[in-house]
Design an enzyme around this catalytic site. Structure first.
Site, PDB file in Angstrom:
ATOM      1  N   GLU A   1       0.932  -1.349   0.060  1.00  0.00           N
ATOM      2  CA  GLU A   1      -0.093  -0.010   0.095  1.00  0.00           C
ATOM      3  C   GLU A   1       1.012   1.303   0.016  1.00  0.00           C
ATOM      4  O   GLU A   1       0.419   2.290  -0.622  1.00  0.00           O
ATOM      5  CB  GLU A   1      -0.793   0.069   1.222  1.00  0.00           C
ATOM      6  CG  GLU A   1      -2.360  -0.857   1.076  1.00  0.00           C
ATOM      7  CD  GLU A   1      -2.018  -2.480   1.557  1.00  0.00           C
ATOM      8  OE1 GLU A   1      -0.809  -2.779   1.690  1.00  0.00           O
ATOM      9  OE2 GLU A   1      -2.810  -3.017   1.191  1.00  0.00           O
ATOM     10  N   HIS A  53     -11.117  -4.849  10.469  1.00  0.00           N
ATOM     11  CA  HIS A  53     -11.469  -4.580   9.278  1.00  0.00           C
ATOM     12  C   HIS A  53     -12.923  -4.166   9.193  1.00  0.00           C
ATOM     13  O   HIS A  53     -13.803  -4.260   8.236  1.00  0.00           O
ATOM     14  CB  HIS A  53     -11.828  -6.079   8.310  1.00  0.00           C
ATOM     15  CG  HIS A  53     -10.406  -6.530   7.840  1.00  0.00           C
ATOM     16  ND1 HIS A  53      -9.411  -7.048   8.545  1.00  0.00           N
ATOM     17  CD2 HIS A  53     -10.156  -6.811   6.680  1.00  0.00           C
ATOM     18  CE1 HIS A  53      -8.442  -7.637   7.797  1.00  0.00           C
ATOM     19  NE2 HIS A  53      -8.693  -7.360   6.491  1.00  0.00           N
TER      20      HIS A  53
HETATM   21  C1  LIG Z   1      -2.100  -4.251   4.674  1.00  0.00           C
HETATM   22  C2  LIG Z   1      -3.036  -5.024   4.076  1.00  0.00           C
HETATM   23  N1  LIG Z   1      -3.262  -5.312   2.700  1.00  0.00           N
HETATM   24  C3  LIG Z   1      -4.061  -5.875   2.014  1.00  0.00           C
HETATM   25  C4  LIG Z   1      -4.758  -7.033   2.826  1.00  0.00           C
HETATM   26  C5  LIG Z   1      -5.703  -7.847   2.391  1.00  0.00           C
HETATM   27  N2  LIG Z   1      -5.184  -9.203   2.234  1.00  0.00           N
HETATM   28  C6  LIG Z   1      -5.633 -10.009   3.376  1.00  0.00           C
HETATM   29  S1  LIG Z   1      -4.736 -11.607   2.732  1.00  0.00           S
HETATM   30  C7  LIG Z   1      -4.021 -11.084   1.397  1.00  0.00           C
HETATM   31  C8  LIG Z   1      -2.947 -11.865   0.626  1.00  0.00           C
HETATM   32  C9  LIG Z   1      -1.999 -12.396   1.483  1.00  0.00           C
HETATM   33  O1  LIG Z   1      -1.234 -13.204   0.714  1.00  0.00           O
HETATM   34  P1  LIG Z   1      -0.044 -14.036   1.288  1.00  0.00           P
HETATM   35  O2  LIG Z   1       0.890 -13.135   2.290  1.00  0.00           O
HETATM   36  O3  LIG Z   1       0.695 -14.845   0.281  1.00  0.00           O
HETATM   37  O4  LIG Z   1      -0.922 -14.875   2.365  1.00  0.00           O
HETATM   38  P2  LIG Z   1      -1.845 -16.057   2.269  1.00  0.00           P
HETATM   39  O5  LIG Z   1      -3.049 -15.429   2.179  1.00  0.00           O
HETATM   40  O6  LIG Z   1      -1.611 -16.773   0.886  1.00  0.00           O
HETATM   41  O7  LIG Z   1      -1.605 -17.064   3.390  1.00  0.00           O
HETATM   42  C10 LIG Z   1      -4.283  -9.801   1.277  1.00  0.00           C
HETATM   43  C11 LIG Z   1      -3.853  -8.980   0.244  1.00  0.00           C
HETATM   44  C12 LIG Z   1      -4.538  -6.882   4.221  1.00  0.00           C
HETATM   45  N3  LIG Z   1      -5.054  -7.758   5.136  1.00  0.00           N
HETATM   46  N4  LIG Z   1      -3.668  -6.091   5.063  1.00  0.00           N
END
Ligand SMILES: Cc1ncc(C[n+]2csc(CCOP(=O)(O)OP(=O)(O)O)c2C)c(N)n1
Ligand SMILES: [Mg+2]
Lengths: 335, 330
Positions: free
Chosen positions: A60, A129
């Site tokens: 972000e 959230h």
């Molecule tokens: C700062 C922030 N940006 C975006 C999100 C939305 N978000 C939640 S899970 C996710 C994907 C994360 O991917 P990864 O780190 O590979 O973990 P996984 O979900 O695959 O376990 C996103 C973008 C968030 N929770 N916090």
């Protein structure tokens, strides 16, 4: 005039602005190929291509800052912060960089960018959230702050935000995305102008976002004559409309979905009190959420925001006694 | 929470418990998925099927006084560390009996008695906190370790880089574990990240790093043992990248239409439960019969827990006001 869901009105506004101005570009997490976690960019990648509609990494700070830089060079980026809380990791770029550029360049640079973010409670997303968080950004001269409350304001205010020469924080109460309403694409709404939802004489209700709907229902149930104002723009807020209304009704209630302490409602109350002190016949009051995080449990979350019944009770008490009622959660026996 | 503690010791002392706990996690999440689909769970859920080996390896090696900072995708690590399926499901269903009393939900699990810090739903939220926990161990000369668990997509957030750098210059007893499950939400790693082997990111922080097969408890344990030993003996932080795969969609009802054809199937042939099952069959710890019996027992037990939790009490409305401020120390 078409009936559409709020999220479709957002897509329509983005699409119309992108068609008219090649400088409008979009980016955010999963907004291109997946068309947005809330489907607020449906079809836009197909229509405008990958140069203008971009997915970003989970970064972000980087993409908010990239929007600042692109905007300073004359583009009109519209970025999506999926949940308002995620702005926390990028706040510098918006409030300390974007909002200061015009000022620090002696008026030479401007930052015509829009940061869209979903916010507010009601869908069981829990305490990290579900906040509204306008109050994070309101005390930032140089940054405009807008909240939609229905499909029409989604469409018309978003278009206005994209045309605005200053950075705009554009808030979208998530619980409204699926709501339907009429949209007249020829209606122009101005940033900085409140919307009169209904006229009335007993009391002025100032609300924003989903609380506009709560205020409407409460007013109807109360059978009082309520004037309801959807503030729409929080910075700079429409003093003229609010003051003129309270001058007429002589009573003010602000309905705000945010904790009581430190909320923007206090600003409205203070300004009204300073200007109309001798004309008021009742103390101005705020109906807010309690000073607590947003609970996950459905039972608790349903009680956490003021419901129409709670607002009706407050309304009636104020108009009948001209005294400030106890907070709604005390009246409802929650605390 | 004696229950969590006894489940905690079980997994540290008994290899068969690794297998049983993996079955438990898988079946638990199958039920969570069904309950979500039927509307009994609100909000969101993030399943970890395919990634259970990592949770088990961590729980089998960490001590009770070590701490774990994890994420919204934490049903697996919570159960592995010892939280009872009852308290986790109750939390996911917002019941008063949940590990956070129902105010947290699926993304926010916690149990101080086994070292699970409140899980964060903000990407990067836990990484600097793990460094801070490690700092306190270092200053107070305790041989405890802190572990941060996060996904591949999370290595693109500033907090990852800042906390790795800090942990390295301060030589903190912290272990960063990335479960590289190939996806961040709906985006495959190649679309958001210029490299697929993420462990090399630690190179620029002069931090020891390795990648490891995330589908095998034994291989994971070997890497973790090295990292834990390094941390406890004052050797500083380690970055481990576990190559896993997310069998389910990202969250809620996501069916993952964005996967390339055949990718899921090829990873499923290395299902971590199968991998351990085969190892145990070879060494004679398990037979076809004992496997079938364990699976049946697990299904029955989880089904009973689902029943119990559904009948559990909802929180009281006054709970909205609880636990916001800690008491003063006077
Ligand atoms: C700062 C922030 N940006 C975006 C999100 C939305 N978000 C939640 S899970 C996710 C994907 C994360 O991917 P990864 O780190 O590979 O973990 P996984 O979900 O695959 O376990 C996103 C973008 C968030 N929770 N916090
Ligand atoms: Mg991932």
């Amino acid at each position: 005039m078409a009936d559409m869901r709020v999220r479709q009105a957002i897509v329509q506004a983005l699409s119309d602005e992108m068609s008219e101005d090649p400088n409008v570009i979009l980016f955010g997490e999963d907004i291109a190929a997946a068309e947005g976690p809330f489907k607020t960019s449906e079809g836009l990648l197909d229509k405008f291509g990958p140069e203008r509609v971009r997915d970003t990494p989970i970064s972000e700070m980087a993409f908010t800052g990239a929007a600042v830089g692109a905007a300073m060079m004359g583009m009109r980026p519209v970025i999506e912060i999926m949940f308002m809380e995620f702005l926390g990791v990028a706040l510098d770029q918006l409030v300390t960089e974007a909002a200061k550029m015009h000022y620090l360049s002696h008026g030479e640079y401007s930052v015509p960018m829009v940061v869209r973010a979903s916010n507010a409670s009601g869908l069981g997303f829990g305490s990290q959230h579900s906040q509204t968080l306008e109050n994070w950004v309101v005390a930032t001269p140089g940054l405009k702050v807008v909240t939609l409350s229905d499909a029409q304001s989604a469409y018309s205010l978003l278009r206005a935000a994209i045309r605005e020469p200053n950075p705009v924080m554009f808030l979208e109460p998530r619980i409204l995305y699926a709501e339907r309403g009429p949209v007249d694409t020829s209606i122009k709404l101005e940033i900085g102008k409140a919307r009169l939802i209904q006229g009335g004489n007993d009391v002025t209700m100032v609300a924003m976002g989903n609380m506009v709907n709560v205020a409407k229902q409460a007013a109807k149930q109360s059978s009082l004559s309520c004037e309801i104002i959807d503030l729409s723009t929080l910075v700079p807020w429409d003093r003229q409309t609010v003051l003129a209304s309270v001058k007429k009704t002589k009573r003010l209630i602000v309905v705000e979905e945010a904790p009581l302490s430190g909320g923007w409602g206090s600003e409205i109350v203070a300004e009204v009190t300073s200007n109309l002190f001798t004309e008021l016949i009742a103390p101005p009051i705020r109906i807010t959420t309690p000073d607590t995080p947003v609970p996950f449990s459905g039972v608790l979350e349903a009680k956490f925001t003021p419901a129409p019944d709670d607002v009706t009770r407050q309304l009636k008490y104020l108009v009948e006694t001209n005294q400030a009622p106890k907070p709604w959660w005390v009246m409802a026996g929650l605390h | 929470m004696t229950n969590s503690i006894s489940r905690r010791s079980e997994i540290r002392s008994n290899e068969l418990a690794w297998y049983e706990r993996m079955l438990e996690i898988r079946e638990f999440e199958n039920q969570v998925n069904a309950l979500f689909a039927s509307g009994s769970i609100r909000g969101t859920t993030h399943l970890c099927n395919g990634q259970e080996a990592l949770d088990i390896a961590i729980a089998s090696l960490l001590r009770n006084d070590d701490v774990v900072a994890a994420t919204y995708r934490s049903h697996g690590i919570a159960l592995a560390l010892g939280l009872t399926p009852h308290s986790v499901l109750a939390e996911i269903m917002g019941k008063a009996t949940g590990c956070a009393g129902g105010v947290g939900g699926s993304m926010h699990l916690c149990d101080k008695s086994v070292g699970l810090l409140p899980t964060s739903a903000i990407i990067g939220g836990g990484m600097p906190i793990a460094a801070g926990a490690a700092l306190s161990f270092q200053i107070r000369k305790q041989d405890r370790v802190a572990l941060a668990l996060f996904g591949d997509g999370s290595t693109n957030i500033g907090s990852f880089h800042e906390s790795m750098n800090l942990a390295s210059i301060w030589k903190l007893p912290v272990i960063y574990i990335c479960d590289n499950n190939v996806y961040g939400e709906y985006s495959r790693i190649n679309l958001t990240t210029p490299i697929e082997d993420l462990h090399i990111r630690a190179e620029s922080y002069a931090m020891p790093h390795e990648k490891v097969d995330g589908m095998s408890v034994y291989t994971l344990r070997e890497a973790l043992e090295r990292a834990i030993e390094r941390a406890r003996s004052g050797g500083g932080p380690t970055f481990i990248e576990a190559k896993t795969y997310r069998f389910a969609g990202h969250s809620r009802a996501d069916q993952a239409p964005y996967r390339p054809v055949g990718e899921l199937e090829s990873w499923k042939s290395r299902d971590p439960i199968l991998v351990l099952e085969n190892q145990f069959k070879e060494s004679g710890k398990l037979t076809e019969d004992s496997i079938a019996a364990k699976k049946m027992e697990t299904e029955k037990r989880i089904a009973e827990i689902v029943q119990e939790v559904q009948n559990d009490p909802e929180p009281l409305v006054g709970d909205i006001f609880k636990n916001i401020w800690a008491g003063s120390r006077s």
